[in-house]
Design an enzyme around this catalytic site. Structure first.
Site, mmCIF file in Angstrom:
data_model
loop_
_atom_site.group_PDB
_atom_site.id
_atom_site.type_symbol
_atom_site.label_atom_id
_atom_site.label_comp_id
_atom_site.label_asym_id
_atom_site.label_seq_id
_atom_site.Cartn_x
_atom_site.Cartn_y
_atom_site.Cartn_z
ATOM 1 N N ASP A 18 -8.560 -6.591 -4.501
ATOM 2 C CA ASP A 18 -8.085 -5.450 -4.251
ATOM 3 C C ASP A 18 -8.813 -4.280 -5.367
ATOM 4 O O ASP A 18 -8.235 -4.248 -6.361
ATOM 5 C CB ASP A 18 -6.614 -5.264 -4.144
ATOM 6 C CG ASP A 18 -5.956 -4.271 -3.628
ATOM 7 O OD1 ASP A 18 -7.016 -3.145 -3.602
ATOM 8 O OD2 ASP A 18 -4.998 -3.789 -3.458
ATOM 9 N N HIS B 239 -7.842 -5.387 -0.394
ATOM 10 C CA HIS B 239 -6.701 -4.944 -0.385
ATOM 11 C C HIS B 239 -6.030 -5.404 0.959
ATOM 12 O O HIS B 239 -4.603 -5.452 0.820
ATOM 13 C CB HIS B 239 -6.822 -3.127 -0.037
ATOM 14 C CG HIS B 239 -5.665 -2.474 -0.057
ATOM 15 N ND1 HIS B 239 -4.564 -2.281 -0.992
ATOM 16 C CD2 HIS B 239 -5.139 -1.712 0.975
ATOM 17 C CE1 HIS B 239 -3.534 -1.557 -0.742
ATOM 18 N NE2 HIS B 239 -3.817 -0.957 0.531
ATOM 19 N N SER C 234 0.859 -1.162 -0.027
ATOM 20 C CA SER C 234 0.032 -0.055 0.023
ATOM 21 C C SER C 234 1.095 1.462 0.062
ATOM 22 O O SER C 234 1.757 1.580 -0.919
ATOM 23 C CB SER C 234 -1.008 0.020 1.252
ATOM 24 O OG SER C 234 -2.088 0.868 1.149
#
Lengths: 392, 205
Positions: A326, A359, A160
């Site tokens: 995601d 995610h 991320s």
């Protein structure tokens, strides 16, 4: 409450439980043009640096994580966010590698950020803290590595926001990294990403307790605003399927609808809990600054709109990983990076992992992901002449 | 990296053709057995492109540099002359536009090494002649309706294409059903009749 949890520390970084910190006296020239001094970074290390200093891995944490990858977190009392993947005999094997993770610049777990005291005024920075970027975070990390005497990293790994830092490392300091593994990330924040962050920021700012950012001096905490920001963000970390499987339309501690606005549904109760527990460990202004840093990140724009230009002549080995479900950083984002790396003839691997966890999959037990990352790391280690992985 | 398993015979031949220390792109690299050989035995900077995600994961888990992608759309991303060799083994006949793929291979690589099943092989001809059905051989094991091969050709067809594209054939090898390989004059009718598979080293003319 504190009496019941004696091992849990208040978020006071001067507490030795927060581990080592380094203060850089030379000013850090930020991307905005402003200078910041002094800069303190709080960090953790795991494993042992070898004599050749060739086994160091920098782990870059995500937006709301911190440097406590392993072990018991000094504030929450919970296990570190990276315990599944970092440790003896694990994917990022602390028996083989020396792992460094620093709280990002702008963070709230001991590194310089809006909650810390501005030495020139003697008061908390608050909104007087300069806006920082992903590049600024990476510059600060590079100074930490100078301090630790590490010239070249075996790998920079991050998911991320950590993926953004890993990419920035490869672009900014290609001579200081042998390889990078950006996971579930992107080369720039999309309009949708920015939109969700803006919802979070507006929630914080709409809370009267935020007090135009001066809540620390005022002695209030914008708990409701920060909790709503966390709730909205948390939805983006999960897939629709994961949310449905976990909660469906099940009711929370009741047999029938209340015909009111209590948390009738389990999913509501869950989000409220996520929000409420977040405010105990995270600073609202930090949330504003770090989300802003992510929004500003755009490696293509910095390179004339052509992402491939960022990677020209790169000798770094890249491993990109995305997850099928995601939708915050979808596979197409990673694929765009891969295309740009191919255009620069860079050494790149790319795998999309099948997962229905959204995610957050990069933080969870995903055997295929772990196997892939371990294979990549072991390959890098072999090429850098490190001893082979011992029997587990 | 595991290179102990036996490689397909055409891959072994291709591996032997690569000069040590080269930059290599293996297009359609499968689980990476050729890449592993090139890295370990030829100290090559070897990369792979593969369509099957499961095979990509298997290759990357061994520490190889492989990306998930489709050669018909992704080759265009690579710059000119990025590799010493662009390798395409047993895949050309399964592409939608073999001519474009061949052009891309020779744009990306200073040399292209291409292997494919020879549809002019005598057993195939015999099969069609005697049975009147689409041939099935160890190299072409699928039935007509589930084969990935949509652009099969003979050695002579391929040589014609190279001539049309002004591509120079540096070396040609025939692989017989007994897994014997030998250099051949790929333009000759004997090679076209007795080679089950062919391997070509190509450069721009």
């Amino acid at each position: 409450m504190t009496a019941e949890l004696p091992k849990v520390h208040q978020a006071d970084p001067s507490d030795p439980a927060f581990g080592p910190r380094v203060t850089l006296t030379a000013p850090l020239v930020l991307q905005s043009g402003e200078s910041l001094a002094p800069v303190t970074l709080a960090y953790q290390t795991y494993g042992t640096l070898n004599a050749a200093k060739s086994n160091a891995i920098l782990v870059c944490h995500a937006l709301t994580m911190d440097q406590f990858v392993c072990g018991v977190h000094p504030v929450t009392g919970k296990r570190g966010w990276g315990e599944d993947i970092v440790g003896p005999g694990k994917v990022i094997d602390t028996n083989r590698y020396f792992i460094v993770c620093a709280n990002v610049l702008g963070g709230c777990m001991g590194s310089t950020g809006p909650k810390e005291i501005n030495p020139t005024t003697g008061r908390a920075w608050g909104l007087r803290f300069p806006v920082i970027t992903i590049r600024d975070m990476v510059l600060a990390q590079a100074k930490l590595l100078d301090h630790l005497g590490i010239e070249k990293l075996l790998c920079v790994i991050g998911g991320s926001m950590g993926a953004m830092q890993a990419l920035e490392w490869a672009v900014r300091f290609p001579h200081r990294v042998y390889s990078v593994a950006p996971i579930a990330g992107s080369y720039r924040h999309s309009a949708q990403n920015i939109a969700f962050h803006e919802v979070g920021r507006q929630a914080i700012m709409a809370d009267p307790d935020w007090a135009h950012g001066n809540y620390l001096e005022q002695g209030s905490v914008p708990k409701r605003g920060l909790a709503v920001a966390r709730m909205a963000a948390h939805i983006t970390y999960l897939s629709e399927k994961a949310l449905h499987q976990k909660f469906g339309r099940r009711l929370q501690n009741r047999d029938a609808l209340s015909y009111g606005f209590d948390a009738d549904f389990q999913v509501e109760s869950y989000l409220r809990h996520q929000g409420a527990s977040f405010v105990d460990r995270f600073d609202a202004n930090s949330y504003l600054y770090i989300t802003r840093a992510m929004d500003y990140f755009d490696l293509a724009a910095e390179n004339g709109g052509v992402l491939a230009n960022a990677f020209k002549g790169s000798n770094v080995r890249y491993m990109l990983i995305s997850f099928t479900s995601d939708w915050l950083f979808p596979t197409e984002e990673s694929r765009a990076i891969v295309r740009a790396l191919n255009a620069a003839a860079a050494n790149v691997s790319f795998v999309e992992i099948e997962s229905d966890k959204g995610h957050d999959a990069f933080l969870l037990d995903e055997p295929e992901f772990h196997k892939t990352l371990q294979g990549f790391l072991d390959g890098c280690a072999e090429m850098r002449g490190l001893p082979k992985r011992g029997p587990l | 990296m595991n290179i102990s398993r036996r490689m397909r015979v055409d891959l072994q031949l291709i591996g032997d053709l690569v000069t040590p220390g080269s930059r290599v792109l293996d297009v359609g690299c499968g689980d990476g057995s050729l890449l592993a050989y090139l890295v370990a035995s030829k100290q090559a900077d070897a990369r792979g492109l593969e369509l099957s995600m499961a095979k990509v994961r298997a290759a990357v888990s061994q520490g190889l540099s492989v990306i998930h992608g489709n050669l018909e759309t992704d080759l265009k991303d690579y710059p000119d002359g990025a590799f010493d060799y662009a390798i395409l083994s047993q895949t050309l006949q399964a592409t939608h536009s073999p001519r474009d793929v061949l052009g891309d291979l020779l744009r990306i690589g200073r040399r292209a090494i291409v292997s494919f099943p020879n549809f002019g092989y005598w057993r195939i001809r015999w099969h069609v002649l005697t049975q009147g059905k689409m041939p099935m051989t160890p190299t072409l094991p699928d039935r007509w309706y589930d084969t990935p091969n949509i652009h099969l050709c003979t050695l002579r067809d391929f040589v014609d294409l190279c001539r049309d594209m002004n591509v120079k054939i540096e070396q040609g090898f025939a692989i017989s059903s007994a897994d014997r390989m030998q250099p051949v004059d790929p333009t000759g009718w004997i090679a076209n009749l007795f080679s089950e598979q062919a391997v070509f080293v190509l450069t721009k003319g």
